[in-house]
Design a protein around this motif. Structure first.
Motif, PDB file in Angstrom:
ATOM      1  N   ASN A  35      36.825  33.513  49.010  1.00 40.08           N
ATOM      2  CA  ASN A  35      35.755  33.431  48.028  1.00 40.08           C
ATOM      3  C   ASN A  35      36.333  33.162  46.644  1.00 40.08           C
ATOM      4  O   ASN A  35      37.324  33.783  46.242  1.00 40.08           O
ATOM      5  CB  ASN A  35      34.949  34.723  48.013  1.00 40.08           C
ATOM      6  CG  ASN A  35      33.956  34.802  49.149  1.00 40.08           C
ATOM      7  OD1 ASN A  35      34.326  34.663  50.308  1.00 40.08           O
ATOM      8  ND2 ASN A  35      32.695  35.024  48.817  1.00 40.08           N
ATOM      9  N   ASP A 107      28.758  31.359  51.354  1.00 43.88           N
ATOM     10  CA  ASP A 107      28.777  32.645  52.047  1.00 43.88           C
ATOM     11  C   ASP A 107      27.373  33.239  52.126  1.00 43.88           C
ATOM     12  O   ASP A 107      26.393  32.614  51.742  1.00 43.88           O
ATOM     13  CB  ASP A 107      29.742  33.567  51.296  1.00 43.88           C
ATOM     14  CG  ASP A 107      30.379  34.621  52.175  1.00 43.88           C
ATOM     15  OD1 ASP A 107      30.095  34.645  53.381  1.00 43.88           O
ATOM     16  OD2 ASP A 107      31.183  35.418  51.646  1.00 43.88           O
ATOM     17  N   ASP A 288      38.115  38.327  50.314  1.00 43.10           N
ATOM     18  CA  ASP A 288      37.593  38.324  48.949  1.00 43.10           C
ATOM     19  C   ASP A 288      38.140  39.508  48.160  1.00 43.10           C
ATOM     20  O   ASP A 288      38.794  39.345  47.144  1.00 43.10           O
ATOM     21  CB  ASP A 288      36.058  38.358  48.983  1.00 43.10           C
ATOM     22  CG  ASP A 288      35.419  38.268  47.600  1.00 43.10           C
ATOM     23  OD1 ASP A 288      36.103  37.845  46.655  1.00 43.10           O
ATOM     24  OD2 ASP A 288      34.230  38.613  47.464  1.00 43.10           O
TER      25      ASP A 288
END
Length: 359
Positions: A35, A107, A288
């Motif tokens: 991410n 996402d 992430d």
């Protein structure tokens, strides 16, 4: 053995994306899906992939996309859409120069964020008309909090728009614990929550309803949780993934791994469990929390070591200018390097180092 597939460096979509998934599953490795919230994160991911001679997945959450566009944009939905589009254009421009294959993905999008996904698809359709290629490789719908009927029917509706563009859809069955960018709940009871363990029969139903429409991947929950928690709180059961693969293969063929599986909540997971999940056909593991910390820790250490530079333009003790220390290029670069180091570990854990298909 046949020669490995070779793909053009840059963003992969359509048949190339499916070839990359097949190479991961056949080769027993997976790609980190990282991410990002800005160009520093994207550039660090591309740098780490090139350094490790691995392909990689760049993805944005709705909050990351909004941040990318700038928190000053008053229209939050437009910021989410345009931030994601802007990030995708950045990756398209640079990925080929790094000499690796890159999957572009977005996402978790729950029911309330369906307009975000549809807005991005609209831009993708326009990009396809101009270039013959989609803007993104795939999008995700996370409707795991809804009924299974709604989840699959809505995924089918969206996949019908994606398939003609050569795009894939990632779906979620079961619930990944924890919270990420407002999706989910920080309440954690992984040991006793049946929703954290996807039923293979639900995966079979998804396969039967979606595979005739187009390509999709499944985030099947096997006790995984977003974030990092104390040891013992997260009870991972990768064998659930194997049971889902076996059931679909038994009913519909497609080899030992007919499903393209993804692993959410990868930060902080036990390396043994990661390896088991990859062995059951996981080609993508989200990361992430760990890369956020790696970025912040590197910058934080520098700030603590050079506190005067973040309080004064001129050192009050020596009278010397401190510009070279507070210049954003100095400390942002340290953050990038911290992310690269953490991703070195991720590529190794997932067995992806040295296996790029870029030719």
């Amino acid at each position: 053995m046949s020669a490995p597939t070779r793909l053009k460096p840059g963003v992969v979509t359509g048949e190339d994306y499916r070839a990359l998934i097949a190479a991961c599953q056949d080769g027993g490795y997976a790609l980190p899906a990282v991410n990002v919230v800005g160009t520093n994160g994207i550039n660090a991911v591309l740098e780490a992939a090139a350094k490790n001679r691995s392909d990689v997945i760049v993805q944005l959450s709705n909050g990351g996309a909004r941040f990318y566009a700038g928190e000053g944009m008053k229209d939050a939905l437009q910021a989410r859409i345009l931030g994601a589009v802007s990030a995708a254009q950045h990756v398209h421009l640079l990925a080929e120069q790094y000499g690796v294959c890159v999957v572009l993905h977005t996402d978790h999008a729950n029911k309330g964020l369906i307009p975000w996904v549809e807005g991005m698809i609209g831009h993708g359709e326009e990009h396809f008309r101009r270039t013959g290629r989609p803007l993104f490789s795939s999008h995700m719908l996370d409707l795991s909090e809804e009924s299974l009927d709604f989840n699959l029917s809505e995924c089918a509706r969206v996949l019908k728009r994606l398939a003609p563009l050569g795009m894939s859809l990632e779906i979620e069955l079961g619930v990944t614990g924890g919270e990420e960018d407002g999706i989910g709940s920080e309440d954690l009871d992984a040991a006793n929550n049946a929703h954290l363990y996807t039923q293979p029969e639900d995966v079979l139903r998804a396969y039967e309803e979606l595979s005739p429409i187009g390509h999709f991947s499944v985030a099947a929950s096997f006790g995984n949780v977003h974030g990092v928690y104390a040891p013992g709180n997260v009870k991972l059961r990768p064998e659930i993934l194997g049971a889902s693969q076996s059931l679909v293969a038994e009913r519909h063929g497609g080899g030992a791994k007919p499903l393209a599986l993804v692993f959410h909540g990868g930060s902080g997971s036990e390396k043994e469990k990661i390896a088991q999940a990859v062995g059951f056909g996981v080609f993508k593991m989200n990361i992430d929390t760990d890369t956020q910390f790696a970025f912040a820790e590197s910058i934080g250490g520098f700030v603590l070591e050079n506190e005067a530079a973040f309080r004064h333009q001129i050192d009050p003790q020596s009278g010397k200018p401190l510009k070279k220390l507070y210049d954003p290029r100095k400390w942002l670069r340290l953050g990038e390097q911290g992310m690269v180091r953490r991703l070195d570990e991720a590529f190794a854990d997932l067995g992806a180092a040295g296996k790029s298909l870029a030719g």
